[in-house]
Scaffold this active site. Structure first.
Site, PDB file in Angstrom:
ATOM      1  N   CYS A 223       0.787  -1.232   0.000  1.00  5.57           N
ATOM      2  CA  CYS A 223       0.000   0.000   0.000  1.00  5.57           C
ATOM      3  C   CYS A 223       0.824   1.290   0.000  1.00  5.57           C
ATOM      4  CB  CYS A 223      -1.058   0.005   1.101  1.00  5.57           C
ATOM      5  SG  CYS A 223      -0.624  -0.875   2.585  1.00  5.57           S
TER       6      CYS A 223
ATOM      7  N   ARG B 237       6.665 -11.447   4.939  1.00  8.19           N
ATOM      8  CA  ARG B 237       6.205 -11.240   6.309  1.00  8.19           C
ATOM      9  C   ARG B 237       6.796 -12.308   7.201  1.00  8.19           C
ATOM     10  NH1 ARG B 237      -0.260 -10.110   5.213  1.00  8.19           N
ATOM     11  NH2 ARG B 237       0.088  -8.371   3.786  1.00  8.19           N
TER      12      ARG B 237
ATOM     13  N   GLN C  79       0.776 -10.985  -3.481  1.00  7.24           N
ATOM     14  CA  GLN C  79      -0.633 -10.616  -3.350  1.00  7.24           C
ATOM     15  C   GLN C  79      -1.132 -10.074  -4.676  1.00  7.24           C
ATOM     16  OE1 GLN C  79      -0.221  -7.714  -0.101  1.00  7.24           O
ATOM     17  NE2 GLN C  79      -1.608  -9.019   1.049  1.00  7.24           N
TER      18      GLN C  79
ATOM     19  N   ASP D 192      -2.805  -7.555  -5.378  1.00  3.20           N
ATOM     20  CA  ASP D 192      -3.177  -6.387  -4.594  1.00  3.20           C
ATOM     21  C   ASP D 192      -3.722  -5.271  -5.475  1.00  3.20           C
ATOM     22  OD1 ASP D 192      -3.445  -5.072  -2.248  1.00  3.20           O
ATOM     23  OD2 ASP D 192      -1.295  -4.888  -1.825  1.00  3.20           O
TER      24      ASP D 192
ATOM     25  N   HIS E  39      -5.418  -1.033  -4.885  1.00  9.87           N
ATOM     26  CA  HIS E  39      -5.955   0.000  -4.006  1.00  9.87           C
ATOM     27  C   HIS E  39      -6.894   0.865  -4.803  1.00  9.87           C
ATOM     28  CE1 HIS E  39      -2.472  -1.493  -1.857  1.00  9.87           C
ATOM     29  NE2 HIS E  39      -3.204  -1.237  -0.788  1.00  9.87           N
TER      30      HIS E  39
ATOM     31  N   LYS F 128     -13.975  -4.669   7.006  1.00 13.46           N
ATOM     32  CA  LYS F 128     -13.594  -5.471   5.845  1.00 13.46           C
ATOM     33  C   LYS F 128     -14.564  -6.610   5.568  1.00 13.46           C
ATOM     34  CE  LYS F 128     -10.607  -8.585   8.467  1.00 13.46           C
ATOM     35  NZ  LYS F 128      -9.407  -9.400   8.468  1.00 13.46           N
TER      36      LYS F 128
ATOM     37  N   HIS G  31      -8.297  -1.256   0.307  1.00 10.55           N
ATOM     38  CA  HIS G  31      -7.309  -2.276  -0.081  1.00 10.55           C
ATOM     39  C   HIS G  31      -8.122  -3.479  -0.502  1.00 10.55           C
ATOM     40  CE1 HIS G  31      -4.040  -0.672   2.658  1.00 10.55           C
ATOM     41  NE2 HIS G  31      -5.096  -0.233   3.294  1.00 10.55           N
TER      42      HIS G  31
END
Length: 634
Positions: A336, A365, A383, A385, A387, A467, A513
């Site tokens: 992000c 991670r 990911q 991912d 945004h 979420k 996200h």
RNA sequence: GCCGAUGUAGCUCAAAGGUAGAGCAAUUGAUUUGUAAUCAAUAGGUUGGGGGUUCAAUUCCCUUCAUCGGCUCCA
């Protein structure tokens, strides 16, 4: 006195006096009475010997309903606790609920239960079951209950009791010499539990808190017949065969190498091809849905992570910084901040929103060593991912589009069953409550509008926003989170994100996200398990294997490979000097969707014999017919 | 990280306080085969790493790493 009892089929039974549920069941049929586990009276679960004394709606639960299974397994947990207390009186009991597949009970005992002890306990359970002890309910006051469990020295029960309001009625259930604090209901007596299997032991923290003492947990399952138990054990065996870790090895898709490190994945050519196909599809779909693709670095300066707040709230999952030119850089655990930096690189007008920035972003991670699990839980993963940066007015539409997009994409991969969760504001959240309510409502309304079944996880949201999560189950029924759609009320402020509104003044955008597949690694694993390795044609790394019967057909075979490759099929030819049966077996084991078997006959007639994975020989046909058949089958 | 189990050839597994064996896979040769395993030969292992006990350890002990099943946490 007249009592009316209405049943689910619409019929109503009349009684002059209070009546036991078991008697009503017997009246309907003795078999039903025998199979019934508990009753549901106006929505409240009760024992079969519960007496109905006023007009009510009654539902009977057998092992066929989820509620029936739940009560049955819960009763078996009590039976196990009874057996354990008889064999090991020094053990303290804690809690023992039913779970999705069976039950467990947590015991406080210094030494672990061994496999041999499990067998002893299981055998004692069978004896106790055969003895046919009745589960009898007793209602009492809190002080009475406290006294009973104090005398027994059951400290954990006292702790639970202490938290129940003084005014509540407490109930205990006793079978034989065993008494347990329990809300109920339970089955009539222990003899209903016919088939028992204790499956595994493990450690489990008291109340699930790692600061508390670790207890000894025993998992088990039970059924009304041995046949059902055997079927379940067979299911477990079958599930092992579709475990993505086994398939990954068998099909040579990926590996995790000790020298490289745990949780770090090597994608072999076959797995990489599948991943490539997933990612290509993903990119095309996102471009079609108005996303812009971006690429970002794998590391960033410490200042970035200070601004984003990750060093504060996420440092436990981040790796130690590296020094570059006397500056600290961190490998990214999330994408992000980078996407925000791209947004912030320019000024933006409200006319440009919503802006959707997407990336297959690889993050690292730190995961505690005990939690790693094949590709499902790793330390380096990619990911899918994105945004979404939008105005508050655009939020509802964006959320709805996102949910539809996510479900559509998952369905394209063959998934049909999802578990959907809405997680709301936790303690210590950031952002205005008003914004939270708006966003949470938006999520809720979208799902209502789409008619989706979902569960609410109150207070389960991230501290920065509510979420929606969509989970998919693995071969053993364990649910893994894939899609996640998260509001963020934290970072837009921290990074001072703005857009210029129609009023010619700056406004703070909303940011969402989202990851549809979640991580490519986890998604790949669930995909493999879901299809048991038999991937649909479009995802198979090798789609067609050409199998010549003798070396004489090698040239013809190579010609076919060329033709197939021109059509875009991933094709290989088996040139080994093996017999036809061997080559076919090999292609079947590799789960290749189609085979072209060619011998002398096919060559002279310019035909191919088509064989489909798991289905077998489809007969001889022309090349074009074979292509047509392949297209139709998939 | 915590609790428990496991770690032997590329894979699946065996053996055992006296120095490791099978099947499949691999390599080579023969076979040219009609729908889920042709035959033979060869090669392959400091028994996860380190330390200790012992005349001798792969086996027993300690430690460490990893994996598996849970707990906790999460994509």
């Amino acid at each position: 006195m007249a009592i009316k009892v209405s049943l689910p089929d619409g019929s109503v039974k009349n009684y002059d006096a209070p009546v036991k549920i078991i008697d009503i069941a017997n009246e309907i049929s003795p078999r039903l009475a025998d199979a019934s586990i508990c009753g549901e009276l106006d929505g409240k679960l009760v024992d079969m010997d519960h007496v109905i004394d006023h007009d009510s709606a009654l539902v009977l639960h057998t092992f066929k309903t989820d509620t029936g299974k739940d009560v049955y397994w819960h009763s078996t947990a009590h039976l196990m606790a009874q057996a354990v207390k008889q064999l090991y009186p020094e053990v303290k009991v804690t809690i023992g609920p039913a779970i999705e597949q069976g039950f467990y009970y947590d015991f406080d005992r210094d030494q672990p239960f061994t496999d041999e002890e499990l067998v002893l306990i299981e055998n004692r359970m069978k004896e106790l079951s055969a003895a046919g002890h009745k589960y009898s309910r007793r209602e009492l006051t809190k002080p009475e209950a406290m006294e009973i469990f104090r005398q027994m020295g059951e400290d954990y029960k006292l702790e639970i009791l202490a938290e129940i309001p003084d005014t509540d009625t407490i109930s205990t259930y006793t079978q034989g010499d065993f008494i347990d604090l329990c809300r109920g209901p339970h089955i009539g007596d222990t003899s209903k539990i016919k088939a028992i299997k204790l499956l595994k032991t493990s450690g489990a923290y008291w109340r699930g808190d790692e600061k508390n003492k670790m207890l000894r947990r025993i998992y088990g399952i039970s059924f009304p017949s041995n046949k059902e138990l055997n079927e379940y054990l067979l299911f477990l065996e079958e599930a092992k065969k579709r475990d993505h870790r086994k398939l990954g090895k068998d099909l040579d898709l990926f590996s995790i190498n000790d020298d490289i490190g745990p949780g770090l994945v090597l994608w072999h050519p076959n797995g990489a091809m599948i991943r490539h196909l997933i990612e290509s599809y993903w990119k095309e779909e996102h471009l079609r849905k108005g996303y812009k693709l971006v690429y970002t670095p794998h590391v960033g300066r410490s200042k970035l992570w200070e601004t984003s707040g990750h060093l504060g709230f996420y440092s436990e999952n981040m790796y130690a910084p590296m020094q570059i030119d006397e500056q600290e850089y961190y490998i990214k655990p999330m994408n992000c901040p980078f996407h925000i930096a791209i947004y912030n690189a320019n000024h933006h007008s409200y006319r440009e929103l919503p802006m959707r920035l997407g990336e297959l972003g690889t993050v690292y991670r730190y995961e505690r060593s005990g939690v790693l699990h094949g590709l499902m839980r790793v330390r380096g993963f990619t990911q899918d991912d994105a945004h979404i940066i939008c105005t508050p007015e655009q939020m509802d539409e964006e959320v709805e589009k996102l949910i539809v997009f996510s479900l559509d994409m998952l369905k394209q991969f063959g998934f049909k069953d999802f578990l959907i969760y809405l997680s709301t504001r936790p303690e210590g959240s950031v952002g205005e409550v008003e914004d939270w309510d708006k966003a949470t409502n938006s999520l809720r309304m979208s799902m209502e509008k789409l008619g989706l079944d979902y569960q609410v996880d109150e207070g389960g949201g991230a501290f920065y926003g509510p979420k929606i999560d969509i989970k998919i189950k693995d071969a053993l029924g364990r649910a893994w989170q894939c899609t996640t759609i998260q509001f963020d009320f934290n970072e837009p402020t921290r990074f001072d994100m703005n857009y210029i509104g129609p009023d010619n003044s700056p406004h703070r955008p909303y940011m969402i996200h989202r990851a549809v597949l979640g991580s490519v690694e986890r998604f790949f694993a669930t995909l493999l398990e879901y299809h048991a390795g038999n991937l649909p044609l479009w995802l198979a790394p090798v789609q067609i294997m050409v199998i010549p019967i003798t070396d004489n057909q090698m040239e013809y075979g190579k010609l076919l490979v060329e033709k197939l490759q021109l059509l875009g099929y991933r094709t290989e030819i088996d040139t080994r000097g093996e017999k036809i049966g061997y080559k076919i077996r090999d292609a079947e084991l590799k789960k290749i969707p189609f085979m072209f078997v060619i011998g002398k006959n096919e060559e002279t007639e310019a035909k191919v014999t088509l064989r489909q994975h798991t289905k077998g020989d489809l007969g001889a046909m022309s090349f074009d017919e074979a292509i047509k058949a392949i297209r139709e089958q998939q």
